[in-house]
Design a protein around this motif. Sequence first.
Motif, PDB file in Angstrom:
ATOM      1  N   ARG A 157       0.829  -1.203   0.000  1.00  0.00           N
ATOM      2  CA  ARG A 157       0.000   0.000   0.000  1.00  0.00           C
ATOM      3  C   ARG A 157       0.869   1.260   0.000  1.00  0.00           C
ATOM      4  NH1 ARG A 157      -2.452  -2.235   3.778  1.00  0.00           N
ATOM      5  NH2 ARG A 157      -4.449  -3.138   3.528  1.00  0.00           N
ATOM      6  N   LYS A 158       1.865   1.277   0.878  1.00  0.00           N
ATOM      7  CA  LYS A 158       2.760   2.440   0.951  1.00  0.00           C
ATOM      8  C   LYS A 158       3.533   2.621  -0.342  1.00  0.00           C
ATOM      9  CE  LYS A 158       3.405   2.472   5.949  1.00  0.00           C
ATOM     10  NZ  LYS A 158       4.347   2.225   7.059  1.00  0.00           N
ATOM     11  N   SER A 160       2.621   1.746  -3.333  1.00  0.00           N
ATOM     12  CA  SER A 160       1.741   2.169  -4.423  1.00  0.00           C
ATOM     13  C   SER A 160       1.341   3.628  -4.298  1.00  0.00           C
ATOM     14  CB  SER A 160       0.491   1.291  -4.483  1.00  0.00           C
ATOM     15  OG  SER A 160      -0.341   1.537  -3.377  1.00  0.00           O
ATOM     16  N   ASN A 161       1.429   4.193  -3.107  1.00  0.00           N
ATOM     17  CA  ASN A 161       1.089   5.603  -2.890  1.00  0.00           C
ATOM     18  C   ASN A 161       2.251   6.535  -3.198  1.00  0.00           C
ATOM     19  OD1 ASN A 161      -1.535   5.054  -2.146  1.00  0.00           O
ATOM     20  ND2 ASN A 161      -0.999   4.789  -0.005  1.00  0.00           N
ATOM     21  N   ASN A 162       3.429   5.993  -3.391  1.00  0.00           N
ATOM     22  CA  ASN A 162       4.606   6.829  -3.689  1.00  0.00           C
ATOM     23  C   ASN A 162       4.715   7.146  -5.149  1.00  0.00           C
ATOM     24  OD1 ASN A 162       5.333   6.942  -1.028  1.00  0.00           O
ATOM     25  ND2 ASN A 162       6.732   5.213  -1.180  1.00  0.00           N
TER      26      ASN A 162
END
Length: 162
Positions: A157-158, A160-162
């Motif tokens: 999740r982290k 993919s948010n970058n």
Amino acid sequence: MNSDIERAFLQLVEANRNLIYKVCLMFTEDDDNLADRYQDIVMNLWISYPKFRNESKPSTWIYRIAFNTCVSEVRRQQAKPTTMPLTCELDELTGDDNGYAEQIHELYRLINSLSKIDRAIILLWLDDKSYDEIAEVIGMSKSNIGVRLMRIKEKLRKMSNN
């Protein structure tokens, strides 16, 4: 072995061909090694087939043999830790041209950046394997798999948010 056993084995391998390739892709970076690894797995499945007693699902048994074959080969080669690409013709697998394949490619790109064990765990989970089945394949406790999956999902999740 008789031809009925050989026929049943070949049907089992064919029915689980994509599963075997998926495990190969976790540990292989080029087509030559992929073919060799696939062949090694099928050979080990054949050797183990007479001992298979249907105490687990055939797919779980195949994952376990495939995973152990690949891990053993990596250990034999004493390979330095590297990130190996996890690629395949996802358009063929999804049959979808509406951007779904692009999302799948991105997911696999992110999964590829994980450690080999984390890759194996998340791919088994994505294949709808139960925690018990994943634990059996990987050789960890069910509770450890649950904790690792939670951490892997958060990491993805982290990323993919970058």
